[in-house]
Design a protein around this motif. Structure first.
Motif, PDB file in Angstrom:
ATOM      1  N   THR A   1       6.972   7.312   4.328  1.00 37.25           N
ATOM      2  CA  THR A   1       6.025   8.156   5.059  1.00 37.25           C
ATOM      3  C   THR A   1       4.674   7.468   5.173  1.00 37.25           C
ATOM      4  O   THR A   1       4.076   7.422   6.252  1.00 37.25           O
ATOM      5  N   HIS A   2       4.179   6.917   4.055  1.00 40.87           N
ATOM      6  CA  HIS A   2       2.893   6.221   4.092  1.00 40.87           C
ATOM      7  C   HIS A   2       2.956   5.013   5.019  1.00 40.87           C
ATOM      8  O   HIS A   2       2.016   4.745   5.765  1.00 40.87           O
TER       9      HIS A   2
ATOM     10  N   VAL B   1       0.841  -1.201   0.000  1.00 34.24           N
ATOM     11  CA  VAL B   1       0.000   0.000   0.000  1.00 34.24           C
ATOM     12  C   VAL B   1       0.875   1.250   0.000  1.00 34.24           C
ATOM     13  O   VAL B   1       0.651   2.184  -0.776  1.00 34.24           O
ATOM     14  N   ALA B   2       1.879   1.265   0.856  1.00 30.84           N
ATOM     15  CA  ALA B   2       2.766   2.428   0.952  1.00 30.84           C
ATOM     16  C   ALA B   2       3.450   2.690  -0.385  1.00 30.84           C
ATOM     17  O   ALA B   2       3.533   3.835  -0.836  1.00 30.84           O
ATOM     18  N   ASN B   3       3.915   1.649  -1.044  1.00 32.92           N
ATOM     19  CA  ASN B   3       4.564   1.826  -2.343  1.00 32.92           C
ATOM     20  C   ASN B   3       3.579   2.262  -3.411  1.00 32.92           C
ATOM     21  O   ASN B   3       3.902   3.074  -4.272  1.00 32.92           O
ATOM     22  N   ASP B   4       2.362   1.732  -3.362  1.00 37.18           N
ATOM     23  CA  ASP B   4       1.352   2.112  -4.345  1.00 37.18           C
ATOM     24  C   ASP B   4       0.976   3.589  -4.210  1.00 37.18           C
ATOM     25  O   ASP B   4       0.675   4.253  -5.193  1.00 37.18           O
ATOM     26  N   LEU B   5       1.005   4.099  -2.989  1.00 32.25           N
ATOM     27  CA  LEU B   5       0.645   5.496  -2.748  1.00 32.25           C
ATOM     28  C   LEU B   5       1.835   6.450  -2.857  1.00 32.25           C
ATOM     29  O   LEU B   5       1.675   7.650  -2.691  1.00 32.25           O
ATOM     30  N   ALA B   6       2.995   5.943  -3.163  1.00 31.42           N
ATOM     31  CA  ALA B   6       4.220   6.752  -3.152  1.00 31.42           C
ATOM     32  C   ALA B   6       4.263   7.805  -4.248  1.00 31.42           C
ATOM     33  O   ALA B   6       5.214   8.573  -4.327  1.00 31.42           O
ATOM     34  N   LYS B   7       3.249   7.891  -5.069  1.00 28.16           N
ATOM     35  CA  LYS B   7       3.210   8.910  -6.116  1.00 28.16           C
ATOM     36  C   LYS B   7       3.108  10.316  -5.524  1.00 28.16           C
ATOM     37  O   LYS B   7       3.588  11.275  -6.101  1.00 28.16           O
TER      38      LYS B   7
END
Length: 85
Positions: A48-49, A36-42
């Motif tokens: 941070t996520h 999830v954190a990597n998917d939202l890293a945009k």
């Protein structure tokens, strides 16, 4: 959060950002959190996520309050019926 409108807005934002990933899950493993954190890293770094997600999970953040209420009522019905399915 009627007593604290800014907190209420913040909670709504957290649900909007993360709920598509967590609304139906009750337990989260480390690999899923990192996904999830990597998917939202945009928009923000994955690190941070990841930290934010861990903090929200640690305090028992409710991702989908409607689903939580439904499950609670179902459990009450289940107990009332004596645990029969």
């Amino acid at each position: 959060c009627g007593e604290d409108p800014p907190l209420g807005l913040w909670v709504v934002k957290q649900r909007r950002v993360y709920s598509k990933y967590f609304s139906l899950l009750e337990e989260y493993d480390e690999h899923y959190i990192e996904y999830v954190a990597n998917d939202l890293a945009k928009t923000t770094t994955a690190e941070t996520h990841s930290k934010r997600l861990h903090r929200l999970i640690d305090v028992g953040f409710v991702w989908d309050p409607v689903e939580k209420q439904w499950l609670e009522m179902y459990q009450r019905l289940f107990a009332f019926k004596g645990g029969d399915n």
